[in-house]
Design a protein around this motif. Structure first.
Motif, PDB file in Angstrom:
ATOM      1  N   SER A  38      14.418  35.051   7.188  1.00 19.20           N
ATOM      2  CA  SER A  38      13.951  34.734   5.837  1.00 19.20           C
ATOM      3  C   SER A  38      14.654  35.562   4.772  1.00 19.20           C
ATOM      4  CB  SER A  38      12.440  34.958   5.752  1.00 19.20           C
ATOM      5  OG  SER A  38      12.115  36.291   6.107  1.00 19.20           O
ATOM      6  N   LYS A  39      15.090  36.789   5.099  1.00 20.64           N
ATOM      7  CA  LYS A  39      15.696  37.652   4.089  1.00 20.64           C
ATOM      8  C   LYS A  39      16.984  37.078   3.519  1.00 20.64           C
ATOM      9  CE  LYS A  39      13.773  41.964   5.885  1.00 20.64           C
ATOM     10  NZ  LYS A  39      14.087  43.321   6.427  1.00 20.64           N
ATOM     11  N   GLN A  40      17.729  36.365   4.359  1.00 20.27           N
ATOM     12  CA  GLN A  40      18.982  35.780   3.893  1.00 20.27           C
ATOM     13  C   GLN A  40      18.952  34.260   3.900  1.00 20.27           C
ATOM     14  OE1 GLN A  40      22.215  36.218   6.838  1.00 20.27           O
ATOM     15  NE2 GLN A  40      20.880  37.648   7.907  1.00 20.27           N
ATOM     16  N   SER A  41      17.733  33.690   4.081  1.00 20.36           N
ATOM     17  CA  SER A  41      17.542  32.238   4.060  1.00 20.36           C
ATOM     18  C   SER A  41      18.528  31.545   5.002  1.00 20.36           C
ATOM     19  CB  SER A  41      17.712  31.700   2.637  1.00 20.36           C
ATOM     20  OG  SER A  41      17.393  30.329   2.594  1.00 20.36           O
ATOM     21  N   LEU A  58      34.903  50.388   8.472  1.00 27.06           N
ATOM     22  CA  LEU A  58      35.374  51.760   8.680  1.00 27.06           C
ATOM     23  C   LEU A  58      35.486  52.512   7.363  1.00 27.06           C
ATOM     24  CD1 LEU A  58      38.141  51.107  11.376  1.00 27.06           C
ATOM     25  CD2 LEU A  58      35.797  51.909  11.728  1.00 27.06           C
ATOM     26  N   ASP A  59      35.999  51.832   6.345  1.00 28.69           N
ATOM     27  CA  ASP A  59      36.203  52.493   5.055  1.00 28.69           C
ATOM     28  C   ASP A  59      34.972  52.250   4.180  1.00 28.69           C
ATOM     29  OD1 ASP A  59      37.203  53.820   2.968  1.00 28.69           O
ATOM     30  OD2 ASP A  59      38.881  52.451   2.556  1.00 28.69           O
ATOM     31  N   THR A  60      33.940  53.035   4.409  1.00 35.37           N
ATOM     32  CA  THR A  60      32.692  52.857   3.669  1.00 35.37           C
ATOM     33  C   THR A  60      32.775  53.382   2.250  1.00 35.37           C
ATOM     34  OG1 THR A  60      31.906  54.976   4.540  1.00 35.37           O
ATOM     35  CG2 THR A  60      31.316  52.993   5.764  1.00 35.37           C
ATOM     36  N   ALA A  61      33.755  54.238   1.957  1.00 36.59           N
ATOM     37  CA  ALA A  61      33.855  54.821   0.611  1.00 36.59           C
ATOM     38  C   ALA A  61      34.312  53.785  -0.408  1.00 36.59           C
ATOM     39  CB  ALA A  61      34.805  56.015   0.626  1.00 36.59           C
ATOM     40  N   THR A  62      35.285  52.939   0.021  1.00 39.43           N
ATOM     41  CA  THR A  62      35.834  51.952  -0.914  1.00 39.43           C
ATOM     42  C   THR A  62      35.088  50.626  -0.892  1.00 39.43           C
ATOM     43  OG1 THR A  62      37.411  51.222   0.772  1.00 39.43           O
ATOM     44  CG2 THR A  62      38.127  52.981  -0.735  1.00 39.43           C
ATOM     45  N   SER A  63      34.223  50.418   0.096  1.00 38.45           N
ATOM     46  CA  SER A  63      33.499  49.152   0.195  1.00 38.45           C
ATOM     47  C   SER A  63      32.372  49.105  -0.830  1.00 38.45           C
ATOM     48  CB  SER A  63      32.929  48.975   1.602  1.00 38.45           C
ATOM     49  OG  SER A  63      32.018  50.011   1.883  1.00 38.45           O
ATOM     50  N   THR A  64      32.165  47.934  -1.401  1.00 42.12           N
ATOM     51  CA  THR A  64      31.130  47.744  -2.407  1.00 42.12           C
ATOM     52  C   THR A  64      29.774  47.510  -1.738  1.00 42.12           C
ATOM     53  OG1 THR A  64      31.532  45.372  -2.492  1.00 42.12           O
ATOM     54  CG2 THR A  64      32.834  46.793  -3.980  1.00 42.12           C
ATOM     55  N   ASP A  65      28.731  47.535  -2.579  1.00 38.37           N
ATOM     56  CA  ASP A  65      27.391  47.269  -2.058  1.00 38.37           C
ATOM     57  C   ASP A  65      27.267  45.839  -1.550  1.00 38.37           C
ATOM     58  OD1 ASP A  65      26.741  49.832  -2.739  1.00 38.37           O
ATOM     59  OD2 ASP A  65      25.851  49.294  -4.684  1.00 38.37           O
ATOM     60  N   GLN A  66      27.960  44.915  -2.178  1.00 41.02           N
ATOM     61  CA  GLN A  66      27.904  43.516  -1.750  1.00 41.02           C
ATOM     62  C   GLN A  66      28.535  43.351  -0.370  1.00 41.02           C
ATOM     63  OE1 GLN A  66      26.360  41.054  -3.242  1.00 41.02           O
ATOM     64  NE2 GLN A  66      26.959  39.565  -1.672  1.00 41.02           N
ATOM     65  N   GLU A  67      29.647  44.023  -0.128  1.00 43.87           N
ATOM     66  CA  GLU A  67      30.293  43.939   1.189  1.00 43.87           C
ATOM     67  C   GLU A  67      29.419  44.563   2.268  1.00 43.87           C
ATOM     68  OE1 GLU A  67      33.996  45.856   0.659  1.00 43.87           O
ATOM     69  OE2 GLU A  67      34.977  44.156  -0.350  1.00 43.87           O
ATOM     70  N   ALA A  68      28.770  45.672   1.954  1.00 47.78           N
ATOM     71  CA  ALA A  68      27.872  46.292   2.936  1.00 47.78           C
ATOM     72  C   ALA A  68      26.685  45.396   3.224  1.00 47.78           C
ATOM     73  CB  ALA A  68      27.408  47.650   2.421  1.00 47.78           C
ATOM     74  N   ASP A  69      26.167  44.739   2.192  1.00 46.34           N
ATOM     75  CA  ASP A  69      25.039  43.830   2.378  1.00 46.34           C
ATOM     76  C   ASP A  69      25.444  42.629   3.222  1.00 46.34           C
ATOM     77  OD1 ASP A  69      22.328  43.005   1.858  1.00 46.34           O
ATOM     78  OD2 ASP A  69      23.188  41.467   0.541  1.00 46.34           O
ATOM     79  N   ASP A  70      26.646  42.093   2.979  1.00 55.50           N
ATOM     80  CA  ASP A  70      27.128  40.969   3.793  1.00 55.50           C
ATOM     81  C   ASP A  70      27.323  41.383   5.254  1.00 55.50           C
ATOM     82  OD1 ASP A  70      27.127  39.428   1.546  1.00 55.50           O
ATOM     83  OD2 ASP A  70      29.273  39.691   1.124  1.00 55.50           O
ATOM     84  N   ALA A  71      27.788  42.603   5.482  1.00 59.01           N
ATOM     85  CA  ALA A  71      27.966  43.083   6.857  1.00 59.01           C
ATOM     86  C   ALA A  71      26.623  43.201   7.578  1.00 59.01           C
ATOM     87  CB  ALA A  71      28.682  44.431   6.849  1.00 59.01           C
ATOM     88  N   LEU A  72      25.599  43.645   6.851  1.00 58.71           N
ATOM     89  CA  LEU A  72      24.262  43.746   7.456  1.00 58.71           C
ATOM     90  C   LEU A  72      23.706  42.360   7.791  1.00 58.71           C
ATOM     91  CD1 LEU A  72      22.631  46.573   5.303  1.00 58.71           C
ATOM     92  CD2 LEU A  72      23.387  46.705   7.680  1.00 58.71           C
TER      93      LEU A  72
END
Length: 550
Positions: free
Chosen positions: A25-28, A141-155
């Protein structure tokens, strides 16, 4: 919000049914895991899904319907699919349909809001179910340069991977299994790790041969062992670790013994000597059987037999021996080549070679098995006929519906015919019983030899060799308890004790870590065995589906 439906590509050719999956449900998003085919009972589907939820901790449910117009052309089925939304209530209710060989599918998701159906925008995503289940999704791997949107998509993507991976137990049932639930998923077209359960082997007579030949059973058993050893899943406790170690050592020693046997067979042309010895031995056995039949056709042990029946049975069995000798001599030019290739199978393990030896004995004594079946069937027919006619004399009959003996009145003609048949069967019984007794003894001799071979195979398969070696070399690793030995005991000084480990006894080690075996032979009690022998029921060297197995 756009609804995303992840559909396994392996189900694109599945028959019509209902969609089993998980709703995130969180990502429909809806992750389709399998398709349940018709016919099915909704209550059984709900019970099966609740059991899967209890084991996997994944909220698996019915998400909608799947319609394949190429497979199903009945209009009543499509109407039934539409009515399933009232039985399996889920929002949104997903409907996917495929028409013929078209590349474009129709997909809709319906929600009920104040008795109005609302259709949503859908993105249909196809995925390779096998690769998703077996893969491990690593974080960026490169969490410093990744945006919040990319981290959310990975989750979000990781949640889909985890859902498929945790639903592994759902893929253990498919549309080829005998059960009320028929599923299509990535394993429905065959499992590489389970060659012994190949779909080709589901068809008769291959399924019959696979279940009856001890070589096939042993190969399937060893393939299961290889699957356990090669599994990437770590052992969760000491028992599972010891089981893996015992299986590995058992396989290693089995293969080493098999290679030693193979090297011994191929030295000094022992295969050729064995082939040259096999034909004379088969001829000698056939000659002994002919002499035995000639003895039975006379006056065996001074017994007075029914000469007509005695001659018929004797000539019938002599003709079978003649056919068997002709078959053996027809195969004699190829026996050395067959034994040469059979000897190569010893590299798979000593147990496989022993199982092949058991199957070869079964094939070489097939004529004895035929004699036993003929004699047992004829003897059993007369025993049951005499018991039925004996009830007729007492004014009783067997009630088939109630499975009991009831009283019954017979007229004079029925009693007269029954008396004639009873007399005929009674006077023919000694001749039949003697043939049955002789061939049953021969059959039991063959079964005993095969049983000894299977006992040796079970001993190699089930013996926990690693645990025994561990008990012998490092007994403290297998502790049964502790004992205390007094080192010093004096007044005014503390009591000094030495704690020592009590190791498990060897019998306890074998009993605790003994590996399970396939045990293809039946485990009848002596009472049941004697009853079968007396009534003329066939004694098979394998188990049946209806028998209770340990």
């Amino acid at each position: 919000m756009v609804l995303k439906v992840f559909f396994p590509s392996c189900c694109s050719s599945a028959e019509s049914g209902i969609l089993i999956g998980c709703w995130i449900s969180k990502q429909s998003s809806a992750v389709i895991l399998a398709v349940v085919h018709f016919p099915f009972i909704p209550v059984q589907v709900k019970q099966y899904l609740s059991e899967v939820q209890r084991v996997t901790k994944v909220s698996v449910s019915v998400l909608g319907t799947w319609s394949n117009s190429k497979q199903e052309k009945e209009e009543s089925l499509s109407e039934f699919l539409e009515d399933l939304g009232t039985i399996f209530s889920h929002e949104p209710w997903i409907q996917i349909s495929k028409e013929g060989d078209s590349k474009f599918w129709s997909c809709s998701a319906l929600r009920k809001h104040s008795n109005n159906l609302k259709e949503e925008e859908i993105i249909l995503v196809y995925y390779d179910q096998r690769k998703v289940m077996l893969s491990h999704l690593h974080p960026p791997l490169d969490t410093a340069t990744s945006t919040d949107q990319e981290a959310d998509d990975a989750l979000k993507l990781s949640a889909i991977f985890d859902t498929v991976a945790k639903s592994k137990i759902l893929f253990m049932t498919d549309r080829y299994d005998d059960g009320p639930i028929k599923l299509t998923h990535w394993q429905s077209d065959g499992n590489i790790s389970g060659v012994c359960r190949s779909r080709v082997l589901k068809f008769w007579p291959l399924s019959f041969l696979w279940s009856k030949l001890s070589t096939c059973e042993q190969l399937g058993h060893r393939l299961q062992h290889l699957q356990v050893i090669s599994s990437s899943q770590k052992a969760q406790n000491q028992t599972q670790l010891m089981r893996k170690a015992n299986i590995f050592v058992s396989l290693l020693i089995d293969v080493v013994l098999g290679i030693l046997l193979m090297s011994w067979l191929y030295r000094k042309n022992r295969i050729g000597h064995l082939a040259d010895t096999l034909i004379p031995v088969a001829d000698h056995v056939a000659e002994e059987l002919q002499d035995l039949l000639q003895w039975l056709m006379g006056a065996p042990a001074g017994l007075k037999m029914n000469r007509a029946l005695d001659q018929v049975l004797g000539r019938f069995f002599l003709y079978h021996i003649h056919l068997w000798i002709s078959y053996i001599h027809l195969m004699s030019p190829f026996i050395e080549m067959i034994l040469w290739y059979v000897g190569l199978s010893a590299c798979l393990g000593l147990t496989v070679a022993l199982c092949i030896l058991s199957d070869i004995i079964a094939l070489l004594t097939f004529h004895i098995y035929c004699f036993y079946v003929y004699g047992a069937r004829l003897y059993c027919l007369k025993i049951y006929g005499l018991s039925s006619l004996w009830r007729l004399f007492r004014g009783k009959k067997w009630n088939v519906l109630r499975q009991r003996v009831d009283s019954c009145s017979y007229d004079l003609d029925q009693l007269f015919i029954g008396t004639l048949l009873f007399t005929i069967l009674l006077f023919l019984l000694p001749t039949t019983a003697l043939y049955y007794l002789v061939f049953t003894l021969l059959r039991l001799l063959v079964v005993i030899v095969q049983g000894l071979i299977h006992l040796l195979v079970d001993l190699i398969d089930s013996l926990p060799l690693y645990s025994i070696i561990l008990r012998l070399c490092r007994s403290y690793r297998l502790a049964a308890g502790v004992k205390f030995r007094v080192l010093e005991q004096q007044d005014g000084k503390p009591l000094r004790l030495l704690m020592q480990i009590n190791p498990l006894s060897y019998s306890s080690v074998v009993q605790t870590y003994r590996l399970p075996t396939y045990s293809c032979y039946p485990k009848d009690s002596w009472t049941s065995l004697c009853k079968k022998l007396f009534l003329g029921e066939l004694i098979y060297p394998w188990k049946h589906k209806g028998e209770k197995q340990d």
